[in-house]
Design an enzyme around this catalytic site. Structure first.
Site, PDB file in Angstrom:
ATOM      1  N   CYS A   1       0.920  -1.001  -0.012  1.00 16.39           N
ATOM      2  CA  CYS A   1      -0.032   0.105   0.283  1.00 16.39           C
ATOM      3  C   CYS A   1       0.823   1.315  -0.061  1.00 16.39           C
ATOM      4  CB  CYS A   1      -0.916  -0.022   1.164  1.00 16.39           C
ATOM      5  SG  CYS A   1      -2.184  -1.407   1.179  1.00 16.39           S
TER       6      CYS A   1
ATOM      7  N   HIS B   1      -2.843   7.198   1.781  1.00 19.33           N
ATOM      8  CA  HIS B   1      -3.485   6.064   1.513  1.00 19.33           C
ATOM      9  C   HIS B   1      -4.794   5.733   2.258  1.00 19.33           C
ATOM     10  CE1 HIS B   1      -3.980   1.600   1.244  1.00 19.33           C
ATOM     11  NE2 HIS B   1      -3.529   1.388   2.421  1.00 19.33           N
TER      12      HIS B   1
ATOM     13  N   ASN C   1     -10.399   0.178   0.735  1.00 16.32           N
ATOM     14  CA  ASN C   1      -8.994   0.392   0.674  1.00 16.32           C
ATOM     15  C   ASN C   1      -8.779  -0.435  -0.455  1.00 16.32           C
ATOM     16  OD1 ASN C   1      -6.397  -0.286   1.153  1.00 16.32           O
ATOM     17  ND2 ASN C   1      -6.470  -0.565   3.457  1.00 16.32           N
TER      18      ASN C   1
HETATM   19  O1  UT7 Z   1      -3.927  -0.809   3.704  1.00 15.53           O
HETATM   20  C1  UT7 Z   1      -2.747  -1.652   4.539  1.00 15.53           C
HETATM   21  C2  UT7 Z   1      -2.727  -1.075   6.070  1.00 15.53           C
HETATM   22  N1  UT7 Z   1      -3.932  -1.485   6.730  1.00 15.53           N
HETATM   23  C3  UT7 Z   1      -4.382  -0.737   7.537  1.00 15.53           C
HETATM   24  O2  UT7 Z   1      -3.786   0.224   7.779  1.00 15.53           O
HETATM   25  C4  UT7 Z   1      -5.627  -1.300   8.430  1.00 15.53           C
HETATM   26  C5  UT7 Z   1      -5.335  -1.098   9.940  1.00 15.53           C
HETATM   27  N2  UT7 Z   1      -6.258  -1.837  10.601  1.00 15.53           N
HETATM   28  C6  UT7 Z   1      -7.569  -1.277  10.782  1.00 15.53           C
HETATM   29  O3  UT7 Z   1      -8.104  -0.453  10.279  1.00 15.53           O
HETATM   30  C7  UT7 Z   1      -8.621  -1.879  11.876  1.00 15.53           C
HETATM   31  O4  UT7 Z   1      -7.587  -2.806  12.669  1.00 15.53           O
HETATM   32  C8  UT7 Z   1      -9.704  -2.709  11.237  1.00 15.53           C
HETATM   33  C9  UT7 Z   1     -10.564  -1.771  10.721  1.00 15.53           C
HETATM   34  C10 UT7 Z   1      -9.151  -3.819  10.294  1.00 15.53           C
HETATM   35  C11 UT7 Z   1     -10.215  -3.442  12.602  1.00 15.53           C
HETATM   36  O5  UT7 Z   1     -10.770  -2.261  13.503  1.00 15.53           O
HETATM   37  P1  UT7 Z   1     -10.307  -2.554  15.123  1.00 15.53           P
HETATM   38  O6  UT7 Z   1     -11.161  -1.419  15.563  1.00 15.53           O
HETATM   39  O7  UT7 Z   1      -9.033  -2.555  14.929  1.00 15.53           O
HETATM   40  O8  UT7 Z   1     -11.052  -3.919  15.344  1.00 15.53           O
HETATM   41  P2  UT7 Z   1     -10.386  -5.071  16.495  1.00 15.53           P
HETATM   42  O9  UT7 Z   1      -9.749  -5.990  15.691  1.00 15.53           O
HETATM   43  O10 UT7 Z   1      -9.595  -4.454  17.491  1.00 15.53           O
HETATM   44  O11 UT7 Z   1     -11.626  -5.335  17.029  1.00 15.53           O
HETATM   45  C12 UT7 Z   1     -12.535  -4.822  17.826  1.00 15.53           C
HETATM   46  C13 UT7 Z   1     -13.858  -5.591  18.185  1.00 15.53           C
HETATM   47  C14 UT7 Z   1     -13.465  -6.884  18.830  1.00 15.53           C
HETATM   48  O12 UT7 Z   1     -14.588  -7.255  19.705  1.00 15.53           O
HETATM   49  P3  UT7 Z   1     -14.185  -7.089  21.358  1.00 15.53           P
HETATM   50  O13 UT7 Z   1     -12.911  -8.167  21.743  1.00 15.53           O
HETATM   51  O14 UT7 Z   1     -14.220  -5.822  21.823  1.00 15.53           O
HETATM   52  O15 UT7 Z   1     -15.665  -7.504  21.979  1.00 15.53           O
HETATM   53  C15 UT7 Z   1     -13.692  -7.835  17.644  1.00 15.53           C
HETATM   54  O16 UT7 Z   1     -14.013  -9.173  18.107  1.00 15.53           O
HETATM   55  O17 UT7 Z   1     -14.748  -5.581  17.227  1.00 15.53           O
HETATM   56  C16 UT7 Z   1     -14.766  -7.353  17.108  1.00 15.53           C
HETATM   57  N3  UT7 Z   1     -14.871  -7.292  15.603  1.00 15.53           N
HETATM   58  C17 UT7 Z   1     -15.629  -7.333  14.570  1.00 15.53           C
HETATM   59  N4  UT7 Z   1     -16.929  -7.105  14.875  1.00 15.53           N
HETATM   60  C18 UT7 Z   1     -18.134  -6.836  13.851  1.00 15.53           C
HETATM   61  C19 UT7 Z   1     -13.663  -7.570  14.826  1.00 15.53           C
HETATM   62  N5  UT7 Z   1     -14.062  -7.608  13.318  1.00 15.53           N
HETATM   63  C20 UT7 Z   1     -15.058  -7.418  13.367  1.00 15.53           C
HETATM   64  C21 UT7 Z   1     -16.034  -7.413  12.337  1.00 15.53           C
HETATM   65  N6  UT7 Z   1     -17.361  -7.036  12.572  1.00 15.53           N
HETATM   66  N7  UT7 Z   1     -15.623  -7.416  10.991  1.00 15.53           N
END
Ligand code: UT7
Length: 317
Positions: free
Chosen positions: A123, A247, A278
């Protein structure tokens, strides 16, 4: 060397002459994806700002999308494809062929005299390739360069992976770079940290796997830092910017970076991710094309797998 002092006519600077984008025909909303990963439209919007993304149909392969964007960019610049001396394709999702994408894109464009190569920096690929194009033009190794960021992320993601299925989209964005009397593509600030590559990698089946929260934390610290260094290298401050085009990884990363840089209300901040997802190496040129009425200095920042990053200030065409 046969000739000890070969003649090469370089240029003082280079500039972006035009920008164009290709968006696949099919728009996919959050509900369709959420149903497969036990998620919701509300969660996806809140966590990354995405409302919909484009998904390529079978006839929209990576080369076809890249050539469509490149062709539009050439028409916008008024450059004949036969006058192009290099075609660069930044991509992380071209696969399944021995040939890299660029020779196929050059052929589709009719750029018969062009050198052609892919550039892999995930990216961060677009600003890496833009720095390369700038160096090629200034050194005299190339005249006009077509640079395309193109991704068919559909081919490398698992539609049931909760951490990535909702995030990525398909598409291509292109610019034409050519000689200029002044430097309209600023010095690049770039780097990589391979020791942390495991957080964003392909698995044994070639599917992209991401430790999202770790990448998020890294991105929110590296983007403001590299952005400030690119501004310093260009000799301008954040208040001089017309646009900030990072990005399009996650709208929250963009917001954190814009706030850290103290961008005023006059600076257009790219938010193409909302309706485009993305799109990896394609996201910066696509976001640039989505700001057609903006001219002046724009700060570009790419970041992603590697972990790699690159930034520069450019003058928008
Ligand atoms: O392009 C290349 C570079 N990439 C990036 O820069 C991406 C960087 N990362 C991100 O943008 C974020 O990490 C994501 C958008 C991918 C995910 O968001 P997040 O806020 O980091 O979510 P998380 O993995 O920390 O999960 C938070 C909560 C968890 O639940 P609890 O433990 O708080 O109850 C997960 O189980 O959200 C839950 N969760 C979801 N819920 C609904 C994780 N994925 C999902 C989902 N739908 N798809």
């Amino acid at each position: 060397m046969v000739n000890p002092s070969p003649q090469r006519t370089g240029h003082v600077g280079s500039r972006i002459l035009s920008v164009a984008s290709y968006r696949p025909r099919t728009e996919v909303g959050n509900e369709t994806i959420a149903a497969l990963i036990d998620s919701s439209d509300e969660w996806i919007r809140r966590r990354c700002g995405i409302e919909s993304r484009r998904r390529a149909a079978p006839d929209e392969d990576l080369v076809t999308m890249a050539a469509a964007a490149g062709s539009k960019a050439l028409a916008g610049a008024g450059i004949d494809p036969r006058d192009v001396s290099a075609v660069l394709v930044a991509t992380m999702s071209h696969r399944g062929r021995a040939t890299t994408a660029a020779p196929l894109v050059a052929d589709a464009l009719g750029a018969t005299a062009a050198a052609a190569m892919d550039l892999g920096a995930a990216c961060a690929g677009f600003p890496y390739a833009l720095a390369t194009a700038d160096a090629l033009v200034r050194s005299g190794a190339a005249g006009y360069v077509v640079l395309v960021g193109a991704e068919r992320m559909t081919d490398i993601i698992d539609e049931r992976d909760r951490g990535t299925a909702f995030l990525f989209g398909d598409g291509a964005g292109a610019v034409v770079v050519g000689p200029a009397e002044t430097c309209e593509i600023g010095p690049v600030v770039w780097g990589a940290d391979g020791s942390r590559s495991e957080v964003l990698r392909y698995d044994e089946a070639g599917i992209l796997r991401m430790v999202g929260p770790e990448v998020f934390r890294w991105a929110t610290s590296v983007v403001p830092d590299v952005a400030r260094r690119a501004l310093d290298a260009a000799g301008i401050s954040a208040s001089d910017l017309a646009a900030f085009i990072p990005h399009q990884a996650n709208l929250r990363i963009t917001s954190v970076a814009a706030k850290a840089l103290g961008l005023g209300p006059h600076v257009r901040v790219a938010t193409d991710i909302i309706t485009n997802g993305n799109t990896g190496a394609a996201s910066i040129p696509q976001a640039m094309a989505a700001l057609p009425d903006t001219t002046g200095p724009a700060l570009l920042v790419g970041f992603g797998a590697g972990l790699s990053y690159a930034a520069q200030v450019v003058t928008l065409p």
